[in-house]
Design a protein around this motif. Structure first.
Motif, short mmCIF file in Angstrom:
data_model
loop_
_atom_site.label_atom_id
_atom_site.label_comp_id
_atom_site.label_asym_id
_atom_site.label_seq_id
_atom_site.Cartn_x
_atom_site.Cartn_y
_atom_site.Cartn_z
N SER A 72 0.83 -1.21 0.00
CA SER A 72 0.00 0.00 0.00
C SER A 72 0.86 1.26 0.00
N LEU A 73 1.97 1.23 0.74
CA LEU A 73 2.87 2.38 0.74
C LEU A 73 3.48 2.58 -0.65
N ALA A 74 3.88 1.49 -1.29
CA ALA A 74 4.44 1.59 -2.65
C ALA A 74 3.40 2.11 -3.63
N ALA A 75 2.15 1.64 -3.50
CA ALA A 75 1.09 2.09 -4.40
C ALA A 75 0.80 3.57 -4.21
N MET A 76 0.80 4.02 -2.97
CA MET A 76 0.54 5.43 -2.70
C MET A 76 1.62 6.31 -3.31
N ALA A 77 2.89 5.91 -3.15
CA ALA A 77 3.99 6.66 -3.74
C ALA A 77 3.89 6.66 -5.26
#
Length: 226
Positions: A72-77
């Motif tokens: 989720s962190l990677a997707a947000m970035a």
């Protein structure tokens, strides 16, 4: 934060991400089309309405967690990177409820500010909540991004503080002990208005530090808060 403020005020509009990959509520295709369209629509609406600044947040990632999901962190970035050319105002980030993920996200996206709960101990819906401001600021330094301003939420939503200090006392302490760039005063849950008495007392305690009403600002109470 003061350099971003017009006439000593700053209105920050939220771009709330729908549920991201890695969370139980995720419901999108592999290209994240719904998420991207939602973010672009919010961004356009806020900027065309004359907003001073925007903040990207993963409010759709419920149930909330105190530690970021890698996906989720990677997707947000990834999504922030995709829409970066559409951003015309200063922007910030907040990965709920992980201060270290928030600082990392703000650094890699070159955000102007980041908001999270950096101090205190809480009995929360997500369990015992004990962030470390020192670790968050060390990460900011290690990522060579001291220009990233940190907004400290000092009375976290979905939680009760362990201790008896007032919101204003915690704010004053956070500015001195943990080098907060700005203070956020919140309601008890997302969308609920702040306690106006707490907001006024906090502003009086930390007169040289910007103080923000963090939740529940709307057409019915904006004049009182502003």
């Amino acid at each position: 934060m003061k350099e971003l403020m017009k006439n000593n005020k700053l209105v920050i509009g939220m771009v709330h991400f729908p549920a991201l990959p890695g969370t139980s509520s995720f419901n999108d295709d592999s290209n994240l089309s719904k998420i991207i369209n939602s973010v672009l629509n919010d961004l356009e609406a806020l900027q065309s309405g004359g907003i001073d600044a925007i903040m990207f947040g993963n409010e759709g990632d419920r149930p909330y967690s105190l530690k970021a999901s890698n996906s989720s962190l990677a997707a947000m970035a990834y999504v922030i990177g995709l829409v970066k050319n559409n951003i015309k105002v200063p922007f910030g980030v907040n990965y709920l409820w992980d201060p270290y993920a928030t600082v990392a996200l703000g650094s890699v996206t070159n955000a102007d500010f980041a908001r999270e709960v950096f101090t205190g101990v809480y009995d929360s819906d997500m369990g015992l909540w004990q962030p470390s401001a020192s670790k968050a600021l060390e990460l900011r330094s290690n990522l060579n991004n001291k220009k990233l301003k940190l907004m400290f939420n000092v009375n976290a939503e979905f939680a009760s503080p362990i201790g008896t200090r007032t919101t204003a006392e915690k704010a004053e302490s956070a500015v001195f002990s943990s080098l907060a760039d700005a203070i956020c005063v919140s309601g008890i849950i997302t969308g609920q208005s702040v306690n106006i008495k707490d907001l006024i007392e906090t502003k009086e305690r930390v007169k040289n530090t910007p103080v923000f009403a963090n939740t529940g600002v709307n057409i019915n109470n904006i004049e009182e808060i502003f």
